[in-house]
Design a protein around this motif. Structure first.
Motif, short mmCIF file in Angstrom:
data_model
loop_
_atom_site.label_atom_id
_atom_site.label_comp_id
_atom_site.label_asym_id
_atom_site.label_seq_id
_atom_site.Cartn_x
_atom_site.Cartn_y
_atom_site.Cartn_z
N LYS A 86 0.85 -1.20 0.00
CA LYS A 86 0.00 0.00 0.00
C LYS A 86 0.88 1.25 0.00
O LYS A 86 0.95 2.01 0.97
CB LYS A 86 -0.93 -0.01 1.21
N ILE A 87 1.54 1.45 -1.11
CA ILE A 87 2.50 2.54 -1.21
C ILE A 87 1.82 3.91 -1.20
O ILE A 87 2.44 4.93 -0.90
CB ILE A 87 3.37 2.36 -2.48
N TRP A 88 0.53 3.93 -1.54
CA TRP A 88 -0.19 5.20 -1.55
C TRP A 88 -0.37 5.77 -0.14
O TRP A 88 -0.72 6.93 0.02
CB TRP A 88 -1.55 5.02 -2.22
N ASN A 89 -0.12 4.95 0.86
CA ASN A 89 -0.19 5.43 2.25
C ASN A 89 1.11 6.08 2.70
O ASN A 89 1.23 6.50 3.85
CB ASN A 89 -0.54 4.27 3.19
N GLY A 90 2.07 6.17 1.80
CA GLY A 90 3.36 6.76 2.14
C GLY A 90 4.36 5.71 2.55
O GLY A 90 4.03 4.55 2.79
N GLY A 91 5.62 6.14 2.61
CA GLY A 91 6.66 5.23 3.06
C GLY A 91 7.66 4.85 1.98
O GLY A 91 7.76 3.68 1.60
N ILE A 92 8.38 5.83 1.44
CA ILE A 92 9.46 5.57 0.49
C ILE A 92 10.68 6.38 0.92
O ILE A 92 10.55 7.36 1.65
CB ILE A 92 9.07 5.92 -0.97
N ALA A 93 11.86 5.96 0.48
CA ALA A 93 13.10 6.62 0.89
C ALA A 93 13.98 6.85 -0.33
O ALA A 93 14.13 5.96 -1.18
CB ALA A 93 13.83 5.78 1.93
N ILE A 94 14.59 8.04 -0.41
CA ILE A 94 15.36 8.43 -1.58
C ILE A 94 16.58 7.54 -1.80
O ILE A 94 16.91 7.18 -2.94
CB ILE A 94 15.78 9.91 -1.48
N PHE A 95 17.26 7.15 -0.72
CA PHE A 95 18.44 6.30 -0.90
C PHE A 95 18.04 4.94 -1.46
O PHE A 95 18.76 4.36 -2.27
CB PHE A 95 19.20 6.15 0.42
N GLY A 96 16.91 4.43 -1.04
CA GLY A 96 16.42 3.17 -1.61
C GLY A 96 16.08 3.33 -3.07
O GLY A 96 16.32 2.42 -3.88
N ALA A 97 15.51 4.49 -3.43
CA ALA A 97 15.20 4.75 -4.83
C ALA A 97 16.46 4.79 -5.68
O ALA A 97 16.50 4.25 -6.80
CB ALA A 97 14.44 6.07 -4.95
N LEU A 98 17.52 5.41 -5.16
CA LEU A 98 18.78 5.47 -5.90
C LEU A 98 19.38 4.08 -6.09
O LEU A 98 19.89 3.75 -7.16
CB LEU A 98 19.76 6.38 -5.16
N ILE A 99 19.31 3.27 -5.04
CA ILE A 99 19.85 1.91 -5.14
C ILE A 99 19.09 1.11 -6.20
O ILE A 99 19.69 0.42 -7.04
CB ILE A 99 19.78 1.20 -3.77
N GLY A 100 17.76 1.20 -6.18
CA GLY A 100 16.96 0.48 -7.17
C GLY A 100 17.23 0.96 -8.58
O GLY A 100 17.35 0.14 -9.51
N ALA A 101 17.35 2.27 -8.76
CA ALA A 101 17.60 2.83 -10.09
C ALA A 101 18.98 2.44 -10.61
O ALA A 101 19.15 2.14 -11.80
CB ALA A 101 17.45 4.34 -10.05
#
Length: 377
Positions: A86-101
């Motif tokens: 349920k990502i629409w409820n919030g809860g993401i992190a920029i460093f995790g996004a960079l790692i995934g990308a």
């Protein structure tokens, strides 16, 4: 004074609600894509390459950002596993996004036959552009803000416009606009990257590493002002070193550490990662230079190892300006060398023989006497 809140829903299409947060993130991704396409043309990389990279990179970044967040908040999800999705409820992190990308880019770029470092360099300013714009999504949602401050601080010392000051009034308490701090820091960073990428001293991979160093410096100091940081329980000595010693410049500027719930820990994860990224980035630049793995310069042509990839006209023009034909240069140098040798290496004896030969030719030339007598008929 009444708080002016921005409706997080931009518009609705039937039962579908379109949020400002999604639109802002999409705008940031588009800005980054356009920057990458424009720079890629200089090196003959087709725009379809960056479009495909974006289409694969964005989902990978979202997945990485979610996994990163859930991993450090597992206690909140272990009994309700479906909430992980349920990502629409919030809860993401920029460093995790960079790692995934980055993981996605490593696979995609290699399959297309390009060097990861060269493509990462081109995309470095694009990452900052996306973050500059994307942070305003946090502004609309009233999230990722800092500790409490007075309204006078926002208006009198920071001289912020009313719409920012009012949006930072959360339930009657004004807060640090940390989204704005990070957005402005990244704005300065993108200007720096755009300037140094045209310098001859820059080697492949160093612009991308420089992005990580720059972003990590800003993130380290801004993160401690926030009140919603992911954290873990570490040693007291390490926590004191990060929060008091390294963060001291912010204290001198009048900032205070944001509240960190002891239940989460005493060390902010993003701060620790920022320190590690800064150290690792500096070491990586030095090691690559010393070992000769960074001999290729940023301005050098980029070539794919896959067959069938032809450079664009812009890339051919750029290559012709920077790279001359070795065969033509060799032929020209050989001709100049021969001519110089003929002029310089003649000995006095050879010169005397040439003069004597010329005189002999003059002496042997037959003399034609003019016929002065008139012929009689």
């Amino acid at each position: 004074m009444q708080t002016l809140l921005i409706d997080p829903v931009a518009f609705s299409i039937g039962s579908l609600r379109v949020h400002w947060y999604g639109l802002i993130l999409g705008l940031g991704a588009l800005a980054g894509l356009l920057l990458a396409i424009r720079e890629g043309k200089r090196f003959g990389i087709p725009q379809e390459f960056f479009m495909d990279l974006l289409l694969l990179g964005v989902p990978s970044a979202i997945i990485g950002a979610r996994i990163y967040y859930v991993a450090f908040k597992w206690e909140d999800y272990k009994d309700n596993f479906l909430d992980v999705f349920k990502i629409w409820n919030g809860g993401i992190a920029i460093f995790g996004a960079l790692i995934g990308a980055i993981i996605c880019a490593l696979i995609f770029v290699r399959r297309r036959g390009y060097s990861f470092w060269r493509i990462a360099d081109i995309c470095a300013p694009s990452l900052l552009a996306g973050q500059i714009i994307g942070r305003w999504g946090n502004f609309v949602n009233q999230e990722a803000y800092g500790g409490p401050v007075s309204e006078t601080f926002l208006r009198g010392e920071l001289h912020l416009p009313n719409f920012i000051v009012n949006q930072m009034n959360v339930q009657g308490v004004f807060h640090h606009p940390t989204f704005l701090y990070e957005s402005l820091w990244n704005l300065v960073g993108i200007v720096v990257l755009l300037i140094i990428r045209r310098q001859k001293f820059l080697r492949s991979g160093e612009l991308f590493i420089g992005y990580f160093i720059w972003y990590s410096i800003g993130r380290f100091f801004i993160e401690a002002v926030r009140t919603d940081s992911l954290a873990f329980q570490g040693s007291t000595g390490l926590a004191d070193f990060i929060n008091n010693t390294l963060w001291a410049p912010m204290t001198w500027m009048g900032f205070e550490l944001g509240h960190l719930d002891p239940a989460y820990g005493n060390i902010r994860i993003s701060q620790l990662l920022s320190v590690l990224f800064i150290i690792a980035g500096i070491i990586l630049i030095i090691v690559r230079r010393v070992t000769g793995r960074a001999n290729v310069r940023y301005l050098d042509p980029i070539v794919s190892t896959k067959a069938g990839v032809s450079p664009t006209p812009e890339a051919e023009l750029q290559t012709n300006k920077t790279v001359k034909s070795p065969a033509a240069t060799s032929s020209k140098n050989h001709k100049e060398t021969v001519e110089t040798a003929e002029l310089v290496d003649k000995s006095p004896l050879t010169q005397a023989q040439e003069a004597e030969a010329k005189q002999t030719q003059v002496d042997e030339t037959p003399v034609i006497k003019p016929d002065t007598e008139d012929k009689k008929e």
